[in-house]
Every structure is written in C-alpha cells, then in structure tokens.
Design a protein around this motif. Structure first.
Motif, short mmCIF file in Angstrom:
data_model
loop_
_atom_site.label_atom_id
_atom_site.label_comp_id
_atom_site.label_asym_id
_atom_site.label_seq_id
_atom_site.Cartn_x
_atom_site.Cartn_y
_atom_site.Cartn_z
N TYR A 92 21.96 29.29 -10.81
CA TYR A 92 22.71 28.75 -10.31
C TYR A 92 24.26 28.02 -10.26
CZ TYR A 92 22.99 26.47 -4.96
OH TYR A 92 24.04 26.12 -4.22
N LEU A 93 23.98 27.04 -10.93
CA LEU A 93 25.14 26.47 -11.00
C LEU A 93 25.77 26.64 -11.23
CD1 LEU A 93 24.41 22.89 -12.54
CD2 LEU A 93 25.21 23.53 -9.87
N GLU A 94 25.87 27.99 -12.44
CA GLU A 94 26.68 29.28 -13.33
C GLU A 94 27.34 29.78 -12.24
OE1 GLU A 94 24.35 30.55 -16.84
OE2 GLU A 94 24.71 28.81 -17.93
N ARG A 95 26.41 30.51 -11.48
CA ARG A 95 26.63 31.59 -11.12
C ARG A 95 27.30 31.40 -9.27
NH1 ARG A 95 23.49 36.26 -8.70
NH2 ARG A 95 24.66 37.39 -6.94
N TYR A 96 27.87 30.13 -9.02
CA TYR A 96 28.01 30.10 -7.71
C TYR A 96 29.11 28.45 -7.77
CZ TYR A 96 24.44 32.59 -5.02
OH TYR A 96 23.75 34.07 -4.83
N PHE A 97 28.84 28.30 -9.07
CA PHE A 97 29.46 27.51 -9.32
C PHE A 97 30.84 27.19 -10.58
CE2 PHE A 97 26.60 24.74 -6.71
CZ PHE A 97 27.71 24.44 -5.37
N ASN A 98 30.46 28.47 -11.60
CA ASN A 98 31.32 28.93 -12.42
C ASN A 98 31.43 27.92 -13.05
OD1 ASN A 98 32.12 31.15 -11.12
ND2 ASN A 98 33.88 30.30 -9.69
N LEU A 99 30.62 27.23 -13.13
CA LEU A 99 30.39 25.94 -14.43
C LEU A 99 29.62 26.33 -15.47
CD1 LEU A 99 28.90 22.93 -12.79
CD2 LEU A 99 30.94 23.52 -12.96
N SER A 100 30.30 26.63 -17.42
CA SER A 100 30.07 27.06 -18.51
C SER A 100 29.41 26.02 -19.34
CB SER A 100 30.55 28.39 -18.85
OG SER A 100 31.99 28.03 -18.52
N ILE A 101 30.56 24.81 -19.26
CA ILE A 101 29.67 24.28 -20.49
C ILE A 101 29.02 23.00 -19.94
CG2 ILE A 101 31.12 21.92 -21.93
CD1 ILE A 101 33.96 24.27 -21.29
N PHE A 102 28.44 22.49 -20.61
CA PHE A 102 26.94 21.46 -20.24
C PHE A 102 26.71 21.04 -21.27
CE2 PHE A 102 26.03 25.20 -17.65
CZ PHE A 102 25.65 24.75 -16.36
N ALA A 103 26.56 19.52 -21.08
CA ALA A 103 26.36 18.30 -21.88
C ALA A 103 24.73 17.73 -21.34
CB ALA A 103 27.44 17.73 -22.19
N HIS A 104 24.28 17.49 -22.33
CA HIS A 104 23.43 17.04 -22.04
C HIS A 104 23.19 15.99 -22.49
CE1 HIS A 104 21.77 21.68 -23.11
NE2 HIS A 104 20.24 21.28 -21.93
N LEU A 105 22.25 14.75 -21.46
CA LEU A 105 22.39 13.50 -21.13
C LEU A 105 21.08 12.96 -22.07
CD1 LEU A 105 24.46 12.50 -18.22
CD2 LEU A 105 25.04 12.22 -20.47
N GLY A 106 19.88 13.89 -21.93
CA GLY A 106 18.48 13.14 -22.20
C GLY A 106 18.70 11.25 -21.95
N SER A 107 18.64 10.41 -23.01
CA SER A 107 18.52 8.82 -22.14
C SER A 107 19.39 7.86 -23.17
CB SER A 107 17.07 8.41 -22.66
OG SER A 107 16.89 8.57 -23.90
#
Length: 258
Positions: A92-107
């Motif tokens: 959903y974020l990729e298609r509707y907000f054009n996001l393509s770079i994702f960094a995971h936070l975890g803890s």
C-alpha cells in the motif's frame, strides 16, 4: 488479480485514493513481501506465490477475502495476520505513496549521521514503528507502523495501537525535530466462511509539522536512511560473511559506514 479492501482514511481529505475502497494487486503484495523478507536476517532470495491459493476465487477486482480463517489456534491467526498485514501495508505504501526505501527499526535507536546529530529519537517505552521510509528521490520522509487483526468488530483497536507505536519516535537533526509523515495502517481480513466477510484497510495520517531542516542535514538524513535500506538488502548476499572473512567490514566500507 486485483483485490479490494474497504478504505477508511483519517483525515479523509488526504486520502491517496478515491471512493470507499482501495485496490492492490496480489502480485504487488507478494512482491512487497519478498522485499520485506529480503531485509530480514536469515532470508534468502526466491520467487513465491502464496496468496492466490489462500484467497477466495471471487473474480477480478473483488474483495480481499480468505477462503477460511488463517489457522485454528489463536497464536497462528495472530502470527499469520501480522505477517500478511505487514506485506499488505508495505504494498500500500509503495503503490499509493511511492515509497521504495525502507529502513527497519526493531528495538534499536539509530544514528543516521553522528557528525550532524541526525538520528532516531525514542520518545517512550515500547516497540518502535516498523519502518522509516522515503521515495526513491529521497523525499517524503515517513514513519510507518502496520497492524492487523481478525476481530469481528473491525480494525479500530488495531489502528489505535498502530498510531501509538508510530508516535514513539521522532527524527531529529541537530537537536531539533524534523517534519515527517507519520502513518498508521491497520488491516482486518474478510473470510469466505464463517465470518467476517468484509476486508478493511484503515489509515491514520494527520499533519505533523515541525521545524524546517537545513539542506545539509536533509542530505545526511536521507543518505543515512538509504544506507540502512541497502545494508539490510545486502545482508542476503555474499557480503554478509562473518568477521573473520572481512565481510562485515567490506559491507560497511561499501556503504561508507564507519
């Protein structure tokens, strides 16, 4: 095949879609799932197709409805709902907000650039949001959290939990709070049998204005985010070798990380 969910967006004026439903192709969700798993420790690249076999065959452009509940035991339902919810939210974020770079936070608390004091700052106890993300042109800085549920009453409670989690961090530069888009996404699946039959995707995205960021700090922020994205993706290549072979040092050198 395109699938639909009932779409509730808060505030409605900011919704990236039109109408009462939101559309996602099953292939988009599966591709997002592969990208998500590729950034997970221990994952290996592979092609897979699992959703079509689980979804009710109701024709083209029809609701996101599973054939039956995801498992019998409650812990299995929770685990699978969370897994598929994460994949759907990323698609959903990729298609509707054009996001393509994702960094995971975890803890972890992350320094994106120590020299310029650009970092993720924890505001309260508890799990951190799922992602810091941005577009491929290093814009649209976003903090996102995905939740899912199988409650008959809908995703409202899950959305509240997601919003609380999305608010547990700030992105700061030089001690000042950076403006980010803060999004909480909650999904509730539809079941062909026995119930519920409606699939929901609910989003909360109010305005979160903060201090303007200096150009040099902005560059440091997005480059730091890009490094995290690449580092997670490279973790499934030959550059992940142990310390003895120098793989870790090699990967950090490629990314410019000290």
């Amino acid at each position: 095949m395109t699938r639909t969910c009932l779409h509730n967006y808060d505030p409605p004026a900011f919704s990236p879609g039109t109408g009462a439903t939101v559309n996602l192709d099953v292939s988009e969700i599966e591709d997002a799932g592969i990208r998500e798993e590729l950034q997970t420790p221990g994952a290996a690249y592979g092609a897979w197709s699992i959703l079509d076999a689980l979804l009710a065959p109701t024709g083209v452009g029809t609701p996101f409805i599973f054939r039956e509940p995801l498992g019998q035991a409650s812990e299995v339902k929770v685990a699978l709902s969370g897994l598929f919810g994460r994949f759907v939210a990323r698609a959903y974020l990729e298609r509707y907000f054009n996001l393509s770079i994702f960094a995971h936070l975890g803890s972890r608390i992350i320094d994106l650039d120590r020299r310029r004091r650009v970092k993720v700052t924890r505001l309260s106890r508890g799990d951190l949001p799922d992602w810091i993300a941005c577009a491929s042109d290093l814009s649209s800085l976003t903090v996102a959290e995905a939740k899912s549920c199988h409650d008959n009453g809908g995703p409202a409670k899950a959305l509240n939990r997601a919003w609380a989690q999305a608010g547990r961090i700030d992105i700061t530069a030089g001690g000042g709070k950076v403006t980010v888009k803060r999004i909480a996404i909650a999904t509730r699946w539809g079941m062909a049998a026995p119930n519920p039959t409606d699939a929901h995707l609910s989003v909360r995205d109010p305005v979160d204005e903060s201090e303007p960021i200096k150009p040099e700090e902005k560059d440091a922020l997005f480059i730091g985010l890009l490094r995290l994205h690449i580092a997670k993706t490279l973790a499934v290549t030959g550059l992940q070798a142990g310390r003895r072979s120098g793989g870790i040092c090699q990967r950090r050198s490629l990314l410019g990380i000290a």
